[in-house]
Design a protein around this motif. Sequence first.
Motif, PDB file in Angstrom:
ATOM      1  N   GLU A 253      14.122   0.386   7.574  1.00  0.00           N
ATOM      2  CA  GLU A 253      13.339   1.390   6.860  1.00  0.00           C
ATOM      3  C   GLU A 253      13.760   1.460   5.413  1.00  0.00           C
TER       4      GLU A 253
ATOM      5  N   LEU B  74      12.507   2.971   1.102  1.00  0.00           N
ATOM      6  CA  LEU B  74      11.513   3.265   0.078  1.00  0.00           C
ATOM      7  C   LEU B  74      11.193   1.936  -0.588  1.00  0.00           C
TER       8      LEU B  74
ATOM      9  N   ARG C 174       5.354   3.205  -5.013  1.00  0.00           N
ATOM     10  CA  ARG C 174       6.382   3.337  -3.984  1.00  0.00           C
ATOM     11  C   ARG C 174       5.788   3.930  -2.706  1.00  0.00           C
TER      12      ARG C 174
ATOM     13  N   PHE D   4       7.297   4.938   1.543  1.00  0.00           N
ATOM     14  CA  PHE D   4       8.377   4.869   2.510  1.00  0.00           C
ATOM     15  C   PHE D   4       7.885   4.115   3.737  1.00  0.00           C
TER      16      PHE D   4
ATOM     17  N   TRP E   6      -8.845  -0.906  24.334  1.00  0.00           N
ATOM     18  CA  TRP E   6      -9.733  -0.977  23.177  1.00  0.00           C
ATOM     19  C   TRP E   6      -9.864   0.361  22.455  1.00  0.00           C
ATOM     20  N   LEU E   7     -10.149   0.262  21.159  1.00  0.00           N
ATOM     21  CA  LEU E   7     -10.620   1.425  20.420  1.00  0.00           C
ATOM     22  C   LEU E   7     -11.985   1.814  20.981  1.00  0.00           C
TER      23      LEU E   7
ATOM     24  N   LEU F  49     -11.541  -6.949  14.175  1.00  0.00           N
ATOM     25  CA  LEU F  49     -10.408  -6.021  14.250  1.00  0.00           C
ATOM     26  C   LEU F  49     -10.343  -5.417  15.642  1.00  0.00           C
TER      27      LEU F  49
ATOM     28  N   TYR G  81      -7.072  -5.566  17.879  1.00  0.00           N
ATOM     29  CA  TYR G  81      -6.430  -4.339  18.353  1.00  0.00           C
ATOM     30  C   TYR G  81      -6.226  -4.391  19.866  1.00  0.00           C
TER      31      TYR G  81
ATOM     32  N   ALA H 186      -6.638   1.044   7.032  1.00  0.00           N
ATOM     33  CA  ALA H 186      -7.981   1.210   6.482  1.00  0.00           C
ATOM     34  C   ALA H 186      -7.911   0.903   4.992  1.00  0.00           C
TER      35      ALA H 186
ATOM     36  N   ASP I 163       6.948  -1.092  16.256  1.00  0.00           N
ATOM     37  CA  ASP I 163       7.916  -0.115  15.740  1.00  0.00           C
ATOM     38  C   ASP I 163       9.308  -0.587  16.112  1.00  0.00           C
TER      39      ASP I 163
ATOM     40  N   THR J  20      12.599   1.233  16.797  1.00  0.00           N
ATOM     41  CA  THR J  20      13.291   2.532  16.867  1.00  0.00           C
ATOM     42  C   THR J  20      14.262   2.539  18.017  1.00  0.00           C
TER      43      THR J  20
ATOM     44  N   LEU K  24       9.953  12.336  -1.642  1.00  0.00           N
ATOM     45  CA  LEU K  24       9.958  11.886  -0.260  1.00  0.00           C
ATOM     46  C   LEU K  24       9.763  13.130   0.599  1.00  0.00           C
TER      47      LEU K  24
ATOM     48  N   LEU L  25       7.358  10.301   4.255  1.00  0.00           N
ATOM     49  CA  LEU L  25       6.518   9.437   3.418  1.00  0.00           C
ATOM     50  C   LEU L  25       6.679   9.848   1.968  1.00  0.00           C
ATOM     51  N   PHE L  26       6.456   8.888   1.079  1.00  0.00           N
ATOM     52  CA  PHE L  26       6.622   9.176  -0.336  1.00  0.00           C
ATOM     53  C   PHE L  26       5.280   9.629  -0.893  1.00  0.00           C
TER      54      PHE L  26
ATOM     55  N   ALA M 167      -8.187   7.971   5.949  1.00  0.00           N
ATOM     56  CA  ALA M 167      -8.760   7.479   7.194  1.00  0.00           C
ATOM     57  C   ALA M 167      -7.871   7.942   8.350  1.00  0.00           C
TER      58      ALA M 167
ATOM     59  N   ARG N 269       2.787   7.493  19.704  1.00  0.00           N
ATOM     60  CA  ARG N 269       2.612   7.064  21.100  1.00  0.00           C
ATOM     61  C   ARG N 269       1.599   7.983  21.750  1.00  0.00           C
TER      62      ARG N 269
ATOM     63  N   LYS O 280      -7.801   6.529  20.829  1.00  0.00           N
ATOM     64  CA  LYS O 280      -8.816   5.482  20.789  1.00  0.00           C
ATOM     65  C   LYS O 280      -9.893   5.725  19.742  1.00  0.00           C
TER      66      LYS O 280
END
Lengths: 431, 431, 431, 431
Positions: free
Chosen positions: A192, A194, A214, A216, A247-248, A297, A301, A365, A429, A431, D194, D215-216, D365, D373, D385
């Motif tokens: 992670e 900046l 910038r 993050f 699916w979306l 897309l 996805y 997006a 991710d 984490t 930040l 987030l910045f 968006a 999650r 979705k």
Amino acid sequence: MRPHDAVSPSSSLASRYRDVRRTTSALAAPLGPEDCTVQSMPDVSPTKWHLAHTTWFFETFVLARALPNREPYDARYGLLFNSYYEALGERTPRAQRGFLSRPTLKEIVAYREAIDEEMHDVLTRGVDADVATVLELGLNHEQQHQELILTDIQHVLAQNPLRPRYTPAPRIVQPVQTKGECPPLAWHHEPEGLRSIGHHGHSFSFDNETPRHRLFVPAFSIASRLVTCGEYLDFIEDGGYTRPELWLSDGWATRHREGWEEPLYWEKQKEDGTYLTFSLHGMMPIDRHAPVAHVSLYEAYAYASWAGARLPTEAEWEITSERCSIGSGHFVGSGLLVPRPLDAGAQEKGPHQMFGDVWEWTGSAYAPYPGFRPLAGALGEYNGKFMCNQMVLRGGSCFSPADHLRRTYRNFFPPGARWQMTGIRLARDLT
Amino acid sequence: MRPHDAVSPSSSLASRYRDVRRTTSALAAPLGPEDCTVQSMPDVSPTKWHLAHTTWFFETFVLARALPNREPYDARYGLLFNSYYEALGERTPRAQRGFLSRPTLKEIVAYREAIDEEMHDVLTRGVDADVATVLELGLNHEQQHQELILTDIQHVLAQNPLRPRYTPAPRIVQPVQTKGECPPLAWHHEPEGLRSIGHHGHSFSFDNETPRHRLFVPAFSIASRLVTCGEYLDFIEDGGYTRPELWLSDGWATRHREGWEEPLYWEKQKEDGTYLTFSLHGMMPIDRHAPVAHVSLYEAYAYASWAGARLPTEAEWEITSERCSIGSGHFVGSGLLVPRPLDAGAQEKGPHQMFGDVWEWTGSAYAPYPGFRPLAGALGEYNGKFMCNQMVLRGGSCFSPADHLRRTYRNFFPPGARWQMTGIRLARDLT
Amino acid sequence: MRPHDAVSPSSSLASRYRDVRRTTSALAAPLGPEDCTVQSMPDVSPTKWHLAHTTWFFETFVLARALPNREPYDARYGLLFNSYYEALGERTPRAQRGFLSRPTLKEIVAYREAIDEEMHDVLTRGVDADVATVLELGLNHEQQHQELILTDIQHVLAQNPLRPRYTPAPRIVQPVQTKGECPPLAWHHEPEGLRSIGHHGHSFSFDNETPRHRLFVPAFSIASRLVTCGEYLDFIEDGGYTRPELWLSDGWATRHREGWEEPLYWEKQKEDGTYLTFSLHGMMPIDRHAPVAHVSLYEAYAYASWAGARLPTEAEWEITSERCSIGSGHFVGSGLLVPRPLDAGAQEKGPHQMFGDVWEWTGSAYAPYPGFRPLAGALGEYNGKFMCNQMVLRGGSCFSPADHLRRTYRNFFPPGARWQMTGIRLARDLT
Amino acid sequence: MRPHDAVSPSSSLASRYRDVRRTTSALAAPLGPEDCTVQSMPDVSPTKWHLAHTTWFFETFVLARALPNREPYDARYGLLFNSYYEALGERTPRAQRGFLSRPTLKEIVAYREAIDEEMHDVLTRGVDADVATVLELGLNHEQQHQELILTDIQHVLAQNPLRPRYTPAPRIVQPVQTKGECPPLAWHHEPEGLRSIGHHGHSFSFDNETPRHRLFVPAFSIASRLVTCGEYLDFIEDGGYTRPELWLSDGWATRHREGWEEPLYWEKQKEDGTYLTFSLHGMMPIDRHAPVAHVSLYEAYAYASWAGARLPTEAEWEITSERCSIGSGHFVGSGLLVPRPLDAGAQEKGPHQMFGDVWEWTGSAYAPYPGFRPLAGALGEYNGKFMCNQMVLRGGSCFSPADHLRRTYRNFFPPGARWQMTGIRLARDLT
């Protein structure tokens, strides 16, 4: 697009201009007048139109500025060859470009040559910074249309039951059996932090790549290579197109409305259930080790969900791209015109194939960067007004000119688009 | 189509074949490969397609019968150039004929020449009655496509903002001011009676013109000439397009959905409110004395209501036509390619202009004649399956070959069609 | 509609008015406010709308004439309840009738009662011939809407996955197994001749049934009874829906676009391949001996082709109908609300089932009779403006009121319509 | 949605459940069975459907978990009242919810009561953490549908030419002349930094609000209040709907396709050019000082461009919202049911009106937060979705329940949606 500080050396500009224009002509060379006339769907433009529109762009934005009293080549050409600049008046609806049998291909080639001659005179005489700036934009614009010429003619030829090819396959493509397996998918990790993305400095970029800013970025993993046709086939065979949970919502509706059961251009053979695909070299067997292409897309996805991953954000992509050289990418210059399998001997960790082969769908997006300012005047319509309902793609494709790409380059298409040379890279991710 | 009783003299068949085929080629001669490729709407076919489809017709229905073991010229051409014969397998959807850049115009011309050569051999060797029958049908079929080539290319060129012309206007058209007024509309009367219509005898006709049959026709009046542009302009200026009581319900809905305010190809000039119209000679002023053309059945019906009249039935038309010679009509041979005003000195009572100039909408729905039997096999699809939702038109137009027409000839189009060379003749009850 | 010569006896008019109006109310009685509000497709109107529109018809065409200074019940109701009379101003688009939650069912019932009271006063005071004429039309109009109330609510309820019924089946319907086979199909012959069809005389008819006129009818055969579900099932099982050569071109396209594989409301059971059908009594097994219903003209045509026959013309039908009594027909009064099998003991030659059970598609396009004149004023829109793109149906159905039918009665629907109670009788040339 | 750590005190849960359910019933109380049945467009659901769907949600996700062997109230209700959970099987297509006349309103009220009784028993007996979690989600889900009931019925009633009202206007709305001008627009500034946004902790949120993440955010200004109808009128009068340079490309196309010339529900009066608007209280004059509502993202974007500003990002909005109390907002509890002008005496700097009045379009968006999650199982379809082709809205509206909102709450709609209570707040870069 950022302005240049000084007048570009005119001889170099003139020769760059000549090179770009010649490349475009060369791409159209295998096509006859009939091929150059057809529009197979509203998103596709006829080759003739690409040849004329790019020429009209130089005439309108460069010659008209450099030579204020100049008469237009043909006053009616704006009506025919303006793409989408509302500020420049009425124009032929996009879906009707295929109705324009005239001017003929020959007349359009003559138009190109006449404008090229005028441009040569202007450029060798030298241009001021403003004109040089627009010229640079015009050259990059023409390179975009070089890619579109290939993308669109593939779609045009694919509609023909004869499945004619654009060119014979170069020898290297013909034995599609790869010499070895491509390396297994591995994950590249980024901590992670900046970070900064976006274009800065004096070199050319489109306005949508600026300003550098910038942001993050949480820790993430990104795949060492692109998803292959073989992997995508596993997804299909595991019911990928029949499982709504992957699916979306809009994707699932689109997949049903359009009847998608595989990527665009894939055709399942009744005899043995294998797939052929249509490329600029005609119908060819699927290469399991080559990157999958011509997916939307929505399909990207769904594939990522199935694989327990997600698509990278454009920031993740751009940060990762710093570990690759653009020159390592596989672009149009190879003449292959199809994505290439990753070499079996490539170092496992990668990341590989970030540039060229296929445009990579991101999960971002298409939106203005913080502090974004469009260009002034009609050219302000180049990018900004499309910042809605589209997704960012990164990295260029085997249809892109190598010297057209940048790490910061933002391509964009609606999530349902499939006729572009588009593929998939996974992320996760961390984490 | 009725069978011939005997083998036709082969030299005459061969020379008729050659003449018809040459005429088709001559019609396509002013057009380049781009013009020949475009399809401007689903109803329109590209010139290239007409050239190939008519050739495929002879190959499929004549050569394949005459030479049973013959290999097809290209086995894939059926898929491309079959129009609507379900019995002959899959084919390219009609709306996608404009996607076929290949075969090129040159390749299609070569296809025509190759089939013509084979046909010449077959015809000079002599053919049996069955083959001669189908050949005759093929020649009449090709003549229908000659008219469509002109009709369709007019629509294609009209979509182009440049409004390019198919050919320069012959001198006789250029001074559009007629030398004198055309004669006033008069009425020709016919008494009631048991009459017969339809084709009989050994000469060629399409199957839909048969059998000749009796029917009772009440007394009626029919107009001495066609409705002119000037008269139609009066209808427009009297609010004809804004008065629902004049229109059929479906016509009123169509007029609104399509935004009709004048005939197809008419363009009102902003400066002075006059109309220009697009013809195969480009944009031209309206000629008040020429027959109005490019109107739908809906507009013809509304005009007739406004004029206190109605459209004739096809029986009324056919009965009246016995008072005219086909040879008096104005057909494609004149080279004018636009309808011609009735001569100012024409005898008032008429009836005039029954043949040529414009196809005349009748008030008769296209339906089988009592005792109608379609041809056997695939050719049975030629006419019969379209006998629903279409209206009969009679008399031919300035795009029709003179030797193609008959008094009994039944053309048919949906009531909303306007791109054909269609016009209006009035009739009235006589009681 | 033809005028009456004299004032009708007012008591009889008032009582007929009351009877017709009560019958309408009784048909709506099993339905709740929600049922009465739904519009399941543009062709269908909500029950509420039928109840109000028929009332508006009497208010507009009778009360407003009889009582010139009368204030309308609600000045805004024309906007809501005018169906298609362009002459009477703007109105709610047909497809949006289902958006009208207000006025509520209760308010519409109150509207009916208020107008009925006014009508009662007017009718018992006596009306002149003009008003009596329009009243008669209004009563026949209301009877048409009685049939539509049933037809439309069947479609509404069929969209509901619960498949709710309008009423429980009367006992006679419940045992759908017929006691015996229905008699085999036989053919009734008529010789050729100059015949007359159409309405004449002083009794009521719609304008489209007039004038009575002569026409020549060739010899023909017509089937002794309607086509049964069992016979139609044979057609399905013989591939009737997969053989283009049996279909009209537009029919084949419609069958594919709509996915038709059986009549409307038939549902193939996955378990055993048998069919259930949805009726006003809910889901029921197909009765092989009952007339097939809910087929389009396209399906009727394809069935007839398959059976080596054709549909009768409307003249053939009308001539044949003189051999049947209307009273023998099976109409709404039976309460069955589904077509009834022909009695096993019926005389073989027939013709039977000409009236009631199902409307019979004819092969005749709906067109004006020779000498046809529509009514003057807004009522001229009742029939004439629909004389295009529709086919004539004859004989009434099990949803029609018995006293509404005539031998000369011309119903009409577009060839693709299936939600009406429509079926098939065969005919043949006799030569 | 985050899980609860412990069993909620059952009495409080039961009473919250009862309160929420009673509020829903109260919202439907002014509506009759007809009103509750109508669906005026695919996006709108009938009130009846909302009442049943929310009940089905508790039955499916709470009762079925809490009482494993329980029989469903009606096994067919899933088919009718499942909204979009693919995991739960087939369901009625969204656009056909208005075809469901049955179950009747009365039957649905009985369904609600029966489930409420069962729920009461379950809740007073106590539930485990899992069930409590889903219950909490169900209550928030029902509150969303409370807002939709109002939003949707406004659209339904607006289609009726009678423009019926949902309720009479409370006295406070009737004199729409505001007592004073609303304060001029001012700008609130925030420095770069930040920051963190998103939900954390044990209280309820939807899954799409999580995880809280850094987030910045660059420095920005945000408007002190919402854009008013008067300001929007200035935009209209300055040609806002005719200047493509102000619009997104998709917005410009939509504005033309749909014919937009003002916000939804505004109607320009022919007599004097003023505007009325349709609200739940019927037609009312525009209040120049009230926030503009019923604009799409496209219109919000065009307005912001015209005003030399832009829309805030959702992060900017959330950060700013920390300076407002939710309780200060104007929600459904006021009973006004229309947005309220900012008090003339409000402190200039603001920010005001962040909560309630109108949902505020952001320039963001709708996308997953880093590390997002979805919930497991069918409930994972609740939000995730839809993360494509939609834009985030923030802050709630005068149709929202006050205790339903959070600073982190993310609403989302496609950029062309206008039937929601949506408005505009401006922002600017600060550099």
